[in-house]
Design a protein around this motif. Structure first.
Motif, PDB file in Angstrom:
ATOM      1  N   ASN A  75      80.178  62.124  26.297  1.00 32.69           N
ATOM      2  CA  ASN A  75      80.888  62.977  25.132  1.00 32.69           C
ATOM      3  C   ASN A  75      79.770  63.477  24.156  1.00 32.69           C
ATOM      4  OD1 ASN A  75      83.524  63.884  23.667  1.00 32.69           O
ATOM      5  ND2 ASN A  75      82.486  62.595  22.177  1.00 32.69           N
TER       6      ASN A  75
ATOM      7  N   CYS B  60      87.075  69.068  27.811  1.00 36.42           N
ATOM      8  CA  CYS B  60      85.791  68.664  27.340  1.00 36.42           C
ATOM      9  C   CYS B  60      84.831  68.880  28.351  1.00 36.42           C
ATOM     10  CB  CYS B  60      85.956  67.245  26.875  1.00 36.42           C
ATOM     11  SG  CYS B  60      86.886  66.730  25.618  1.00 36.42           S
TER      12      CYS B  60
ATOM     13  N   GLY C 200      86.778  65.182  22.466  1.00 34.06           N
ATOM     14  CA  GLY C 200      86.395  64.136  23.046  1.00 34.06           C
ATOM     15  C   GLY C 200      86.439  62.775  22.434  1.00 34.06           C
TER      16      GLY C 200
ATOM     17  N   SER D  77      82.594  67.902  22.187  1.00 33.75           N
ATOM     18  CA  SER D  77      82.432  66.549  21.390  1.00 33.75           C
ATOM     19  C   SER D  77      83.344  66.172  20.584  1.00 33.75           C
ATOM     20  CB  SER D  77      80.914  66.693  20.737  1.00 33.75           C
ATOM     21  OG  SER D  77      80.708  65.496  20.058  1.00 33.75           O
TER      22      SER D  77
END
Length: 444
Positions: free
Chosen positions: A35, A120, A154, A151
């Protein structure tokens, strides 16, 4: 015979629970790494991204070899400056995340986790491709924005997801995000130092979204009632401590009693069941301020350093070029973050405010160092930056750990998502502050 069979079944179930426990910790470690990977790489590549657009070449040329570091200067002043500060890349890397974290906690529960993770994966892939093949500064910035979306969505989603598993997965998540820092910064620095162009380096990192997909869709062991592809909410029995109520540690019962008493003493009128309404979420958000503000201050100070000051701490006499020095500053910072974000396994720090104050001291010290240029060598900056990473990582994992222990089952999922705005808020303010600072120093 029946008793032996029952004991055998219980033993087998216990072994499977232990396997699933560590499997989930490992899955969250990989999710944390994947992530944050694109986000970290974009910051590590910030100097190269801006240099690429300045010279209008594609791919980005490898860093110039020493010894003629002075010839790479981009300004006629005291400092070796890019026309645009790396803080511009920081803002593109954090503002979309901030917008997501400010708004999403109020409606994201309607979007199934499976779809969130898919978004994501797609946006992370797009970010690497766009920056790698960029021919203009705006194309590069757009790639950075995609990394930010990946990011931010996530982090918000995975932190909320932890409430459906044993609380130990927070340790895996924190350590993984720290690993992303080290892995992203060191891998980018190492591959470019070895002679690969930044373009090829970024293309190699397309493996990261693939690993995220495997970790989430195949490695995690979800509770039976987990709403993977629907927006239905799981019952409170699967939130907080583990996959089922009977697997939660007894200490949680005491915590819940304390939470109920606290709610009564504060006059909080939250229903015991059902989805949180908007008013209830605002009440919870008000209570989270004591976590959000210290976290924001820590991240303001450290990113003010990382994207406002480090590119100005250039030592021409070093064997490393300016771009190489900047990359290794970022790498050393991320090593400190990895160490401290993994510390939750062995120690916990309750007073995050102390970490905030110490981080502000670092920011003041390095601001004076930039202006008066009294630091003797690169290695001194590397030590300070490592310490800076220790403070930031410790603030992050301890903040979310204490949120998870001090909030009730019903509000925990929202609290974990909403509190994630703290670091993004601090980073955004630092980027806005670092831009004028860059222009000031470069005008000297």
């Amino acid at each position: 015979m029946d008793r032996n069979s029952l004991n055998s079944d219980l033993l087998q179930a216990g072994n499977q629970d232990r396997v699933n426990h560590w499997r989930n910790i490992g899955a969250f470690w990989w999710l944390g790494l994947c992530n944050n990977f694109a986000y970290v790489v974009m910051l590590s590549a910030a100097h190269d991204i801006l240099k690429q657009q300045e010279t209008n070449t594609l791919p980005i040329p490898p860093s110039p070899s020493p010894p003629d570091n002075s010839s790479s200067s981009n300004s006629s002043g005291r400092y070796d400056c890019n026309p645009t500060s790396t803080a511009a890349v920081l803002l593109a890397d954090i503002l979309p995340t901030l917008l997501i974290k400010l708004s999403a906690p109020f409606f994201i529960h309607a979007v199934p986790y499976g779809f969130r993770v898919l978004v994501c994966i797609v946006t992370a892939t797009a970010s690497f491709l766009l920056v790698s093949f960029s021919t203009s500064v705006w194309m590069s910035i757009m790639g950075v924005i995609f990394a930010s979306v990946s990011s931010g969505l996530g982090e918000l989603s995975f932190l909320s997801l932890t409430v459906y598993f044993n609380r130990a997965v927070l340790s895996g998540w924190g350590s993984g995000t720290g690993g992303a820092g080290v892995g992203g910064a060191l891998l980018y620095s190492g591959l470019t130092q070895a002679g690969l162009t930044p373009q090829v380096t970024l293309l190699c990192m397309l493996l990261v979204p693939v690993v995220m997909a495997i970790s989430y869709y195949f490695l995690l062991v979800f509770p039976p009632s987990f709403p993977q592809w629907s927006s239905g909410e799981a019952g409170p029995s699967v939130s907080g401590g583990g996959s089922s109520q009977e697997h939660r540690p007894l200490v949680d019962e005491d915590e819940e009693e304390e939470q109920e008493a606290r709610a009564l003493s504060e006059g909080t009128d939250l229903k015991s069941t059902g989805a949180l309404n908007f008013t209830e979420k605002l009440v919870i958000l008000k209570g989270l301020i004591r976590f959000i503000v210290p976290l924001a201050v820590v991240y303001f100070a450290e990113y003010f350093i990382n994207q406002g000051l480090l590119e100005l701490l250039f030592f021409p006499e070093s064997s490393l070029s300016h771009a190489e020095q900047y990359r290794w500053y970022q790498s050393m910072y991320q090593i400190g973050v990895l160490v401290s974000r993994s510390s939750l396994f062995c120690m916990k720090i309750r007073w995050v405010g102390v970490l905030s104050a110490l981080q502000c001291v670092n920011a003041v010290l390095l601001t004076l160092a930039v202006y008066y240029q009294f630091l003797p060598a690169v290695w001194v900056v590397l030590i300070i930056v490592f310490y800076e990473g220790l403070l930031g990582g410790a603030a992050y994992v301890n903040t979310y750990y204490y949120i998870s222990t001090e909030t009730g089952d019903r509000e925990r999922e929202f609290s974990m998502a909403a509190a994630s705005v703290g670091d993004s808020l601090g980073i955004s303010i630092s980027g806005a502050t670092a831009l004028p600072l860059h222009h000031y120093f470069c005008s000297l």
